[in-house]
Design a protein around this motif. Structure first.
Motif, short mmCIF file in Angstrom:
data_model
loop_
_atom_site.label_atom_id
_atom_site.label_comp_id
_atom_site.label_asym_id
_atom_site.label_seq_id
_atom_site.Cartn_x
_atom_site.Cartn_y
_atom_site.Cartn_z
N GLU A 1 -2.30 -5.63 -3.27
CA GLU A 1 -1.37 -5.17 -2.23
C GLU A 1 -0.60 -6.36 -1.65
O GLU A 1 -1.20 -7.35 -1.21
CB GLU A 1 -2.12 -4.41 -1.14
CG GLU A 1 -2.53 -3.03 -1.67
CD GLU A 1 -3.13 -2.07 -0.66
OE1 GLU A 1 -3.06 -0.86 -0.89
OE2 GLU A 1 -3.68 -2.53 0.37
N ASP B 1 -2.84 -0.58 5.53
CA ASP B 1 -3.56 -1.66 4.83
C ASP B 1 -2.95 -3.06 4.95
O ASP B 1 -3.13 -3.90 4.05
CB ASP B 1 -3.76 -1.29 3.35
CG ASP B 1 -4.80 -0.18 3.15
OD1 ASP B 1 -5.42 0.23 4.16
OD2 ASP B 1 -4.98 0.27 2.01
N GLN C 1 -5.22 -6.27 4.56
CA GLN C 1 -5.68 -6.70 3.23
C GLN C 1 -4.51 -7.05 2.31
O GLN C 1 -4.71 -7.30 1.13
CB GLN C 1 -6.57 -5.63 2.60
CG GLN C 1 -5.82 -4.34 2.26
CD GLN C 1 -6.74 -3.20 1.87
OE1 GLN C 1 -7.85 -3.09 2.38
NE2 GLN C 1 -6.30 -2.34 0.96
N HIS D 1 -8.46 -3.54 -1.87
CA HIS D 1 -9.35 -2.55 -1.27
C HIS D 1 -10.81 -2.99 -1.37
O HIS D 1 -11.63 -2.67 -0.53
CB HIS D 1 -9.15 -1.17 -1.92
CG HIS D 1 -7.80 -0.59 -1.59
ND1 HIS D 1 -6.69 -0.87 -2.35
CD2 HIS D 1 -7.39 0.20 -0.57
CE1 HIS D 1 -5.64 -0.26 -1.81
NE2 HIS D 1 -6.04 0.40 -0.74
N LYS E 1 0.12 9.41 0.38
CA LYS E 1 -0.99 8.57 0.77
C LYS E 1 -2.21 9.37 1.20
O LYS E 1 -2.13 10.21 2.09
CB LYS E 1 -0.57 7.68 1.97
CG LYS E 1 0.45 6.62 1.66
CD LYS E 1 0.04 5.67 0.55
CE LYS E 1 -1.23 4.91 0.77
NZ LYS E 1 -1.59 4.07 -0.41
N ARG F 1 3.48 -1.48 -7.57
CA ARG F 1 2.73 -0.38 -6.98
C ARG F 1 3.35 -0.01 -5.64
O ARG F 1 4.08 -0.80 -5.04
CB ARG F 1 1.25 -0.73 -6.79
CG ARG F 1 0.95 -1.88 -5.84
CD ARG F 1 -0.41 -1.70 -5.14
NE ARG F 1 -0.34 -0.64 -4.15
CZ ARG F 1 -1.35 0.15 -3.82
NH1 ARG F 1 -2.53 -0.01 -4.37
NH2 ARG F 1 -1.19 1.11 -2.91
N CYS G 1 0.87 -1.18 0.00
CA CYS G 1 0.00 0.00 0.00
C CYS G 1 0.91 1.23 0.00
O CYS G 1 0.80 2.09 -0.87
CB CYS G 1 -0.89 -0.04 1.24
SG CYS G 1 -1.98 1.38 1.34
#
Ligand code: PEP
Ligand code: MN
Length: 339
Positions: A298, A309, A312, A272, A131, A126, A102
């Protein structure tokens, strides 16, 4: 309106019609298809415009564009658009995965992750350096330092860098480091940002706002396209509903619906979209089965200790296993590999 040229129309005739369209105060987008070239004439329609354009050399017909989003519409361009981000091609039957944390946290975290996701088959990296956090007290990202680490990871692995831009003023800085600008869900309707990102000429990954309709998403894409930048990837990342078991609700009909209406590639973000690492792999498979052109996932070396995050995020082993399963689904639905 769409000015449809004859299949044998010459370059000079196309150029002539572009000048005619612009002379009428409209914006001309030339779309070269496999069969024929069309010119999308965008702007306020005036009396007699259609009739006068129809008389132009090499013109087959002039038809109105019915969809409110014009350049993004399949009416204007029936063939799928393929967006290239480094070695990643998204759209037109090829699938690719953008993976990474993330947030960029340290140089070793991003380089280690880049190596692992590349080995597992990801085609791009990524990682957020700027953020958008719900709380001002949460980690806000490493900003330019994070961008430097992303560039180091690209240098090390060759993976293209996808990272979020939060404001129009930051676009020039991001453009120095990124291969693709991510516009986050919270900024989907930040129109000045969409224009600035479009103006950079870089590919744009546009995420759906959690309470935006698909028409609003397509109209947001239109802002980028209107800057003369055709490199737009749409991304479903889940919407707000009454459901509380998942962080957001991930509607996969979005993929099918968007493919019917737009030529732009569609990716899905099940990280997400679900908010739970244990739901991510199966929803990734379901996304590909629904026809997604790719996934954004992620991945963190140690999700428990992630600064954002983590709940997840997949660890490396989970990501590798997910990729193996994705390849089987992709093959079953006729998608070709990437990377
Ligand atoms: C992200 O990709 O980390 C992110 C903030 O996504 P979204 O804008 O979809 O919430
Ligand atoms: Mn995130």
């Amino acid at each position: 309106m769409i000015v449809v040229m004859n299949s044998g129309a010459t370059q000079a005739q196309v150029q002539h019609m572009v000048e005619r369209v612009e002379g009428l105060g409209l914006k001309a987008h030339v779309i070269v298809g496999t069969e024929r070239t069309v010119i999308a004439a965008i702007g306020e329609k005036r009396e007699q415009t259609k009739e006068s354009l129809e008389l132009g050399p090499g013109v087959e017909k002039v038809v109105p564009i019915l969809a409110p989003y014009k350049v993004a519409s399949r009416e204007v361009k029936p063939e799928p658009t393929v967006v290239q981000v480094g070695s990643l091609s998204v759209g037109g039957g090829r699938w690719g995965v953008i993976a990474g944390p993330c947030s960029v946290e340290t140089e070793s975290q991003i380089i280690e992750t880049a190596r692992a996701v590349k080995k597992a088959g990801a085609a791009a990296l990524r990682g957020g350096a700027f953020k958008p956090r719900t709380s001002p007290y949460s980690f806000q990202g490493l900003k330019e330092e994070g961008l430097r680490y992303l560039a180091a990871a690209r240098q090390e692995t060759g993976l293209a860098v996808v990272t979020e831009v939060m404001s129009p003023e930051d676009v020039p800085l991001l453009a120095k480091y990124a291969d693709c600008l991510q516009i986050g869900a919270r900024n989907m309707q930040n129109y000045r940002l969409l224009e600035a990102a479009g103006g950079s000429g870089l590919p744009v990954l546009l995420k759906r706002g959690p309470s935006a309709t698909l028409e609003e998403l397509l109209l947001a894409a239109e802002y980028v396209l209107n800057e003369g930048n055709p490199h737009v990837i749409l991304c479903e990342r889940g919407i707000r509903t009454f459901e509380t078991h998942t962080r957001f609700t991930l509607p996969l009909a979005t993929v099918v619906y968007l493919h019917q209406r737009t030529h732009l590639p569609v990716m899905v973000d099940p990280s997400h979209g679900t908010g739970h690492a244990d739901l991510v792999p199966d929803m990734a498979l379901a996304s590909l089965a629904a026809g997604a052109d790719g996934l954004i996932i992620e991945v963190h070396p140690d999700p428990e200790r992630a600064l954002s995050d983590g709940y997840q995020s997949l660890n490396f082993a989970q990501f590798e296993r997910m990729m193996q399963r994705c390849r089987r689904v992709a093959e079953a639905v006729g998608l070709s590999a990437n990377g």
